[in-house]
Design a protein around this motif. Sequence first.
Motif, PDB file in Angstrom:
ATOM      1  N   THR A 226      34.582   6.546 -24.909  1.00  0.00           N
ATOM      2  CA  THR A 226      33.321   6.916 -25.562  1.00  0.00           C
ATOM      3  C   THR A 226      33.131   8.425 -25.514  1.00  0.00           C
ATOM      4  OG1 THR A 226      32.367   6.308 -23.452  1.00  0.00           O
ATOM      5  CG2 THR A 226      31.900   4.867 -25.289  1.00  0.00           C
ATOM      6  N   LEU A 227      32.187   8.904 -26.304  1.00  0.00           N
ATOM      7  CA  LEU A 227      31.858  10.325 -26.280  1.00  0.00           C
ATOM      8  C   LEU A 227      30.719  10.564 -25.281  1.00  0.00           C
ATOM      9  CD1 LEU A 227      32.168  11.052 -30.072  1.00  0.00           C
ATOM     10  CD2 LEU A 227      33.429  12.226 -28.267  1.00  0.00           C
ATOM     11  N   ASP A 228      30.464  11.837 -25.073  1.00  0.00           N
ATOM     12  CA  ASP A 228      29.467  12.250 -24.090  1.00  0.00           C
ATOM     13  C   ASP A 228      28.051  11.872 -24.544  1.00  0.00           C
ATOM     14  OD1 ASP A 228      28.676  13.369 -21.798  1.00  0.00           O
ATOM     15  OD2 ASP A 228      29.413  15.391 -22.239  1.00  0.00           O
ATOM     16  N   SER A 229      27.104  12.066 -23.656  1.00  0.00           N
ATOM     17  CA  SER A 229      25.703  11.791 -23.993  1.00  0.00           C
ATOM     18  C   SER A 229      25.114  12.973 -24.768  1.00  0.00           C
ATOM     19  CB  SER A 229      24.921  11.582 -22.706  1.00  0.00           C
ATOM     20  OG  SER A 229      23.539  11.633 -22.982  1.00  0.00           O
ATOM     21  N   TYR A 230      24.225  12.643 -25.731  1.00  0.00           N
ATOM     22  CA  TYR A 230      23.509  13.706 -26.458  1.00  0.00           C
ATOM     23  C   TYR A 230      22.035  13.698 -26.093  1.00  0.00           C
ATOM     24  CZ  TYR A 230      27.811  13.059 -28.938  1.00  0.00           C
ATOM     25  OH  TYR A 230      29.130  12.915 -29.219  1.00  0.00           O
ATOM     26  N   GLY A 231      21.703  12.927 -25.061  1.00  0.00           N
ATOM     27  CA  GLY A 231      20.320  12.742 -24.650  1.00  0.00           C
ATOM     28  C   GLY A 231      20.096  11.262 -24.427  1.00  0.00           C
ATOM     29  N   PRO A 232      19.151  10.908 -23.528  1.00  0.00           N
ATOM     30  CA  PRO A 232      18.919   9.498 -23.228  1.00  0.00           C
ATOM     31  C   PRO A 232      18.497   8.697 -24.459  1.00  0.00           C
ATOM     32  CG  PRO A 232      17.317  10.917 -22.090  1.00  0.00           C
ATOM     33  CD  PRO A 232      18.284  11.812 -22.782  1.00  0.00           C
ATOM     34  N   VAL A 233      18.996   7.444 -24.558  1.00  0.00           N
ATOM     35  CA  VAL A 233      18.638   6.589 -25.703  1.00  0.00           C
ATOM     36  C   VAL A 233      18.008   5.290 -25.216  1.00  0.00           C
ATOM     37  CG1 VAL A 233      20.349   7.463 -27.331  1.00  0.00           C
ATOM     38  CG2 VAL A 233      20.982   5.630 -25.775  1.00  0.00           C
ATOM     39  N   TYR A 245      17.348  15.475 -28.592  1.00  0.00           N
ATOM     40  CA  TYR A 245      18.655  14.847 -28.783  1.00  0.00           C
ATOM     41  C   TYR A 245      19.551  15.846 -29.498  1.00  0.00           C
ATOM     42  CZ  TYR A 245      21.889  10.969 -29.828  1.00  0.00           C
ATOM     43  OH  TYR A 245      22.975  10.129 -29.904  1.00  0.00           O
ATOM     44  N   ASP A 246      20.795  16.012 -29.030  1.00  0.00           N
ATOM     45  CA  ASP A 246      21.665  17.068 -29.572  1.00  0.00           C
ATOM     46  C   ASP A 246      22.404  16.550 -30.819  1.00  0.00           C
ATOM     47  OD1 ASP A 246      23.277  19.231 -30.031  1.00  0.00           O
ATOM     48  OD2 ASP A 246      23.866  19.483 -27.926  1.00  0.00           O
ATOM     49  N   TYR A 247      21.729  16.570 -31.959  1.00  0.00           N
ATOM     50  CA  TYR A 247      22.325  16.055 -33.192  1.00  0.00           C
ATOM     51  C   TYR A 247      23.507  16.895 -33.653  1.00  0.00           C
ATOM     52  CZ  TYR A 247      18.733  12.540 -33.852  1.00  0.00           C
ATOM     53  OH  TYR A 247      17.946  11.447 -33.697  1.00  0.00           O
ATOM     54  N   ARG A 248      23.429  18.212 -33.429  1.00  0.00           N
ATOM     55  CA  ARG A 248      24.520  19.068 -33.886  1.00  0.00           C
ATOM     56  C   ARG A 248      25.814  18.675 -33.192  1.00  0.00           C
ATOM     57  NH1 ARG A 248      27.569  23.496 -32.542  1.00  0.00           N
ATOM     58  NH2 ARG A 248      28.034  24.927 -34.247  1.00  0.00           N
ATOM     59  N   ARG A 249      25.745  18.526 -31.857  1.00  0.00           N
ATOM     60  CA  ARG A 249      26.952  18.167 -31.127  1.00  0.00           C
ATOM     61  C   ARG A 249      27.408  16.764 -31.520  1.00  0.00           C
ATOM     62  NH1 ARG A 249      28.384  17.177 -25.711  1.00  0.00           N
ATOM     63  NH2 ARG A 249      26.244  16.896 -25.079  1.00  0.00           N
ATOM     64  N   ALA A 250      26.462  15.865 -31.738  1.00  0.00           N
ATOM     65  CA  ALA A 250      26.806  14.494 -32.144  1.00  0.00           C
ATOM     66  C   ALA A 250      27.595  14.522 -33.451  1.00  0.00           C
ATOM     67  CB  ALA A 250      25.545  13.653 -32.291  1.00  0.00           C
ATOM     68  N   ALA A 251      27.140  15.356 -34.407  1.00  0.00           N
ATOM     69  CA  ALA A 251      27.811  15.423 -35.710  1.00  0.00           C
ATOM     70  C   ALA A 251      29.206  16.028 -35.567  1.00  0.00           C
ATOM     71  CB  ALA A 251      26.970  16.244 -36.683  1.00  0.00           C
ATOM     72  N   TRP A 252      29.327  17.149 -34.868  1.00  0.00           N
ATOM     73  CA  TRP A 252      30.637  17.786 -34.701  1.00  0.00           C
ATOM     74  C   TRP A 252      31.593  16.882 -33.936  1.00  0.00           C
ATOM     75  CZ3 TRP A 252      32.721  22.699 -36.026  1.00  0.00           C
ATOM     76  CH2 TRP A 252      31.871  23.471 -36.825  1.00  0.00           C
ATOM     77  N   ASP A 253      31.085  16.225 -32.896  1.00  0.00           N
ATOM     78  CA  ASP A 253      31.933  15.314 -32.113  1.00  0.00           C
ATOM     79  C   ASP A 253      32.472  14.192 -32.988  1.00  0.00           C
ATOM     80  OD1 ASP A 253      31.570  16.760 -29.832  1.00  0.00           O
ATOM     81  OD2 ASP A 253      30.557  15.185 -28.690  1.00  0.00           O
TER      82      ASP A 253
END
Length: 582
Positions: A226-233, A245-253
């Motif tokens: 799995t990928l890292d956390s972008y903030g609690p869900v 929530y880190d959407y930028r990192r989520a998109a690039w990842d």
Amino acid sequence: MTAPTLPGLEPAPTPVAPRPGSRAARMALPRSIDVLKEIAAEYGVCVRPLAMRRTDLNTGLTEVIDLPCGATREDKCAPCAKKNRRLRQAQIREGWHRDDEPLPPPEPATEEQKALVLLRGHLEFSRDEASRASQWDQVTDLDEAIQEVEEAIAAEGLRGRVAPQHSTDDEDQGEEDSGRRRKRSTRRRQDAPDLPRRKVERRTVGKTYAAPDGSTYRPSMWLTLTLDSYGPVRPDGTPVNPARYDYRRAAWDAVHFPRLLDRFWQNLRRCEGWNVQYAGCVEPQRRLAPHAHFAIRGTIPRDVLRTVAAATYHQVWWPSVDVQRYTLDRPPIWDEQAAAWVDPDTRAPLNTWSEALDTIDDDPDAEPVHVVRFGAQVDARGVMPGTEDAERTIRYVTKYITKHTGDVHKIISGRQRAHLDRLWQELQVTPCTDRCANWLLYGVQPKGSHAKLKPGRCKGKAHQRDTLGIGGRRILISRDWSGKTLSDHKHDVRAWVRALLGVSVGLDGVEDQGATVKPVRHAWELARPDDPDVPAMAHRLLRSISERARWRSELLAAKDRAAQLPQTGSRTEADGATGERL
Ligand SMILES: [Zn+2]
Ligand SMILES: [Zn+2]
């Protein structure tokens, strides 16, 4: 006592059958075309067949033949998507627990082959000398000679080219695409220096263990990355705090996840010292970030898997996207004269991709624009061959492959929709590749720029709403998994059915290459649905269903006969296989 009913308001006697012949009565009947499609799906008949016109080149006779559309997604054609899934399952099953190497290693090169490669070397040397001395007529001659030797090498039975072709006069393309290789300083290494490095053996088969009673077993593995956390869900996958929530990192990842997986396998093989094989798929998690499930042949200690996952990363050395210099309303424009994208006001050409990368290379303090890593969660367990657990796992791996990424999880609440939209918004502005048209908004001409790019409106799959950034392949199978391609597996299934039925004609109405004794030469062309010799779609479906129904009953009868016979050398694949496998 009941209240008196007002005249005209008596409760209608229920249920009311619609008046025969009324519109309501007609609408209540199932539409026959839907029933036809339903039955087609039941019999595994493609519902969007491609009509192909086949011309026998000896006799000139033409025939229209339906080929299955071969869709992999259910919403296009459920029967084809299911068929594809069954083939994938067969592929995973066949490679997972095998105890022999799938392909024998190539034979050693012959003396002739070696001599030709040496000759090719001499020609390369001469070409280089001539080119330095600007003797272009000689270069042309040598190129011809090289071409001839390359052909001779291929004729001698060597696979692939010895070396890439020399680029011709097309200078501007040559420099960027096939020319010099970009050097990276060791500071920008992509390998994982903390891991042990062993020489990778050719072996792809796992270790055999012996039990105290002398029996041997060869377990395999199941791994989820799995990928890292972008903030609690929350349990529904939406962020507890959307603003943080880190959407930028989520998109690039998401966009670079496949590269990270490649690195993982590379690192794992080096660390373990053998050519570990895998088959798996990339799926979205509930939080809409991709994760990957893999069947691995053989076993690897869980600690090793965790250590390798923790040490693996992928750096993206791309130009910065911190400042968006242009917008969709005021994009850069194409200058025909300069053959470049230029600023709409100053007409100054934007940096080319090469120039932008040079700037990064020349800056000693440059940082990668993005680094992808795995999250802490690495699930791995052993699976014994032939168990129900193994079968269940295969079904699990292939569960969603007939669906679009965006359709795997149902989006029901407004909160989930907002989460998806926010991620999509980010994916739309994230560059998907080095050729992405979105680079123009950041003031950089992407690699291979041309006039037809639409600044900020790249058509790449990663930007579309239903891919969630997973734009590439979702099924990932290593090269030496089963030693077969998907069409080899398809061929296996057909061969098995043919053997059982004792027929020699191709099952889809197409003779298999190699199955026919006398070569019949055919020309194929796509027929248009409105061509006079193409029957109506409904007629074609009806025929296919009838054909399939007959095959199925013949197949079942043949299986019954085979079951009544004393044990013959029947194929194990027959177990659990039904007409459905067709
Ligand atoms: Zn189809
Ligand atoms: Zn793009």
